[in-house]
Design an enzyme around this catalytic site. Structure first.
Site, PDB file in Angstrom:
ATOM      1  N   GLU A 142     -47.506   7.575  12.298  1.00 22.39           N
ATOM      2  CA  GLU A 142     -47.715   6.566  11.256  1.00 22.39           C
ATOM      3  C   GLU A 142     -47.090   5.231  11.627  1.00 22.39           C
ATOM      4  O   GLU A 142     -47.674   4.173  11.377  1.00 22.39           O
ATOM      5  CB  GLU A 142     -47.150   7.071   9.922  1.00 22.39           C
ATOM      6  CG  GLU A 142     -47.817   8.309   9.374  1.00 22.39           C
ATOM      7  CD  GLU A 142     -49.242   8.058   8.922  1.00 22.39           C
ATOM      8  OE1 GLU A 142     -49.958   9.036   8.651  1.00 22.39           O
ATOM      9  OE2 GLU A 142     -49.653   6.878   8.837  1.00 22.39           O
ATOM     10  N   GLU A 157     -62.684   6.011   5.225  1.00 28.00           N
ATOM     11  CA  GLU A 157     -63.549   6.547   6.285  1.00 28.00           C
ATOM     12  C   GLU A 157     -65.038   6.407   6.000  1.00 28.00           C
ATOM     13  O   GLU A 157     -65.833   6.130   6.909  1.00 28.00           O
ATOM     14  CB  GLU A 157     -63.201   8.020   6.539  1.00 28.00           C
ATOM     15  CG  GLU A 157     -61.847   8.240   7.188  1.00 28.00           C
ATOM     16  CD  GLU A 157     -60.707   8.162   6.212  1.00 28.00           C
ATOM     17  OE1 GLU A 157     -59.541   7.983   6.652  1.00 28.00           O
ATOM     18  OE2 GLU A 157     -60.952   8.274   4.980  1.00 28.00           O
ATOM     19  N   THR A 208     -57.072   3.430  14.678  1.00 26.60           N
ATOM     20  CA  THR A 208     -57.430   4.313  13.571  1.00 26.60           C
ATOM     21  C   THR A 208     -56.892   3.825  12.233  1.00 26.60           C
ATOM     22  O   THR A 208     -57.151   4.442  11.208  1.00 26.60           O
ATOM     23  CB  THR A 208     -56.950   5.753  13.861  1.00 26.60           C
ATOM     24  OG1 THR A 208     -57.650   6.665  13.009  1.00 26.60           O
ATOM     25  CG2 THR A 208     -55.443   5.892  13.667  1.00 26.60           C
TER      26      THR A 208
END
Length: 656
Positions: free
Chosen positions: A284, A552, A638
């Protein structure tokens, strides 16, 4: 008069290009003026003048005669040459020159002064300013192309900042006096790809999310809009690290919210510190913090972001101190101790976590010239490449001590997802030089397509999980990025292969959109259930019904739009905007939902940092021109932080 800033000479005044040219011709016969690099005194530029006492008497007389002639010509030309339309605007002296013979330095040319005819570029080659990292750059003679380390730059330079129009502001300068633009990202309003009204709506959502974070939780990791305070997750450790600030930097920049960008930059410069006695997540911190800082550096070229990225990445290095070189998931930045999550298959490392470092660490090696970061992630890839993989599939767990796979769980969703994404994008970021990444990617997705791809009774395709050889007929919201990944694959392949991956991307994106369309809230759940070949059976667990502002699905809308320009994807994205506004917006920010199948879903009270970093960015770009963060020039990590393509894989000979 003249002054120097960032190695550039500027001329202030109401002057035309012809007058500038005249000035250059006259200065040829003048003694060469002294040159200082980024020189300032108490925040003010040092004039480039030389005392008359430094000249011989004859030289002084000659100079006076030249000045008289110059003044006469200028007075004459004032009568004939019209004034420029913006009298208060400053004009760079060398804007009209292309040879750069008077200065062996790099000159940053404003984007509106560059034409395809002048520089021999076709429309496709002339990139949008944001795609250049900030603005087009004209290379002059003897320019040093090598990146500069923060440690090699004087303190005064490290404190310099970048103005709202992309110009470097010396330390101590008043940013409010720098010429401003409505947006830092110029748009091609004449194209049909830009939907300004919808894009501006998304921008207003970003403004609402950011303003309330600043008002109620600035410096905290995330916002609780219901309690009007801060929120934090275990992945950030016991620290107020300003995750939303760092995650939002490039979104603010891309949307042209420059006042907010400056505020965020100043906080990063003075307050960002992760050297705490607490376990933080390697994954993270890498994708949100390191990725956010590197992206902000790539866009603004503000050295502060690069220095901070190096600082934070160095704190993560102890996680690699394992027998295999596969990093542990958690690291204590103060003590250097590291470990894995207890729940992860007996303390194994997770594929999506240790497999999603390559983009950030390779780019960091490129811009610093320090290859230790690239070598760490290259070693990870070599370990994975050498391991046996049943049916070509990568399990989600790997023991960092023994280099043996953990439980046999394969997924393109949670725990596996971004590993595959990073193989594809490592190939693209290096200008397709990283052949190893390309080969590993195509081998992996062909195996997943063969063993995981399924179709429901009513024709919806999805990627199931595989657990110990048995299919788990469900698909995570996290896996909905795959439609976009296959669209990007199609854009970089040819012929039947390209058509195949585009069709696969379309089908998976259609499935994810359907999961939104079939709920009462018109927002998709965390998990889609397909047991027995039936479509979209509501989950029985609370976690399967929630929506935590995930990106997403709209991410795939964005990629499919760029690949096809089918307006359906913009329509789907706009539907998502309306649903988010209806159900997730509060007076004090945005919040996730506990049950998307409820027409009036209860809220979870968390404005996730990735909502600002990813969801809103992808929606904004969905309604923007293709040249805004071009997929031919950038890859997104990402966390949706864009990195510019680099020229090949950094090596020992990479210039620093």
């Amino acid at each position: 008069g003249f002054y120097v800033n960032n190695g550039l000479s500027y001329y202030y005044g109401r002057c035309s290009v012809r007058r500038i040219t005249l000035l250059k011709l006259l200065t040829i016969s003048m003694p060469e003026l002294p040159y200082y690099h980024r020189r300032s005194l108490q925040g003010k530029a040092v004039p480039l003048t030389r005392s008359p006492g430094n000249f011989h008497r004859k030289a002084g007389t000659l100079l006076i005669l030249i000045l008289i002639v110059f003044a006469t010509i200028c007075l004459t030309t004032l009568y004939y040459i019209p004034e420029i339309s913006h009298p208060d605007e400053y004009v760079k002296v060398y804007n009209s020159f292309t040879d750069g013979s008077s200065m062996n330095e790099r000159i940053d040319i404003p984007s509106d002064s560059i034409g395809t005819e002048k520089f021999g570029l076709d429309d496709n080659a002339l990139r949008h300013p944001v795609e250049m990292g900030l603005k087009p750059v004209l290379d002059l003679k003897n320019v040093d192309e090598s990146p500069v380390r923060a440690t090699d730059v004087e303190k005064s330079v490290a404190e310099d900042t970048v103005s709202e129009t992309g110009k470097l502001v010396p330390s101590g300068a008043d940013k409010e006096k720098v010429p401003k633009e409505e947006t830092a990202v110029a748009t091609h309003d004449t194209t049909s790809h830009l939907d300004k009204e919808k894009r501006d709506q998304v921008k207003s959502m970003m403004q609402h999310a950011w303003d309330n974070y600043v008002k109620y939780a600035f410096g905290e990791n995330e916002l609780d809009p219901i309690k009007k305070g801060g929120h934090s997750a275990v992945v950030f450790g016991k620290t107020k690290a300003g995750a939303t600030i760092v995650d939002s930097l490039d979104t603010l920049y891309i949307m042209g919210l420059m006042k907010e960008f400056w505020k965020a930059r100043d906080w990063v410069s003075t307050h960002l510190n992760l050297k705490v006695n607490s376990d933080i997540s390697l994954f993270e911190v890498n994708i949100r913090f390191v990725g956010g800082l590197l992206s902000a550096y790539g866009l603004s070229k503000d050295d502060t972001f690069k220095r901070k990225a190096v600082e934070l990445t160095n704190l993560l290095l102890p996680a690699f101190n394992t027998p295999s070189g596969i990093p542990n998931a958690l690291v204590n930045p103060q003590t250097g101790a590291s470990k894995n999550w207890n729940w992860a298959s007996g303390g194994s490392a997770i594929l999506a976590e240790f497999g999603s470092l390559h983009l950030e660490w390779e780019y960091l090696s490129q811009i610093t010239g320090d290859l230790q970061y690239l070598k760490k992630v290259q070693h990870i890839r070599q370990v994975l490449k050498e391991l046996d993989k049943q049916d070509g599939l990568y399990p989600n767990y790997l023991n960092a001590r023994t280099k043996r796979w953990g439980s046999r769980h394969v997924s393109i969703g949670a725990l596996g997802d971004s590993f595959y994404e990073y193989l594809l994008k490592s190939w693209l970021m290096t200008g397709k030089d990283d052949i190893e990444a390309r080969d590993m990617y195509f081998e992996a997705i062909k195996a997943m397509e063969k063993h995981l791809l399924r179709t429901t009774q009513d024709g919806f395709k999805y990627m199931a999980d595989l657990k110990n050889g048995r299919l788990d007929e469900k698909m995570d919201h996290l896996a909905c990025f795959a439609g976009g990944m296959f669209a990007l694959t199609s854009m970089n392949t040819e012929g039947e292969e390209s058509e195949h991956y585009l069709e696969l991307g379309k089908e998976l994106t259609r499935t994810c959109h359907e999961s939104y369309d079939r709920t009462a809230s018109k927002i998709g759940p965390e998990v889609m259930i397909f047991r027995g070949g039936r479509s979209f059976t509501p989950g029985t667990k609370a976690v399967e019904k929630m929506y935590i502002l995930r990106p997403e699905t709209v991410e795939s809308y964005f990629y499919m739009w760029r690949a096809t320009h089918d307006p359906m994807y913009q329509e789907w994205g706009w539907s998502a905007v309306q649903a988010i506004e209806k159900h997730c917006r509060t007076d004090n920010g945005y919040t996730g939902l506990k049950n998307v199948f409820d027409a009036h879903p209860p809220k979870d009270n968390v404005q996730q940092s990735f909502f600002l970093a990813e969801t809103l960015k992808y929606l904004y770009l969905l309604f923007s021109d293709d040249s805004d963060i071009s997929l031919r020039e950038y890859v997104f990590n990402t966390e949706a932080h864009p990195f510019p393509h680099i020229k090949g894989i950094p090596t020992e000979t990479t210039q620093r």
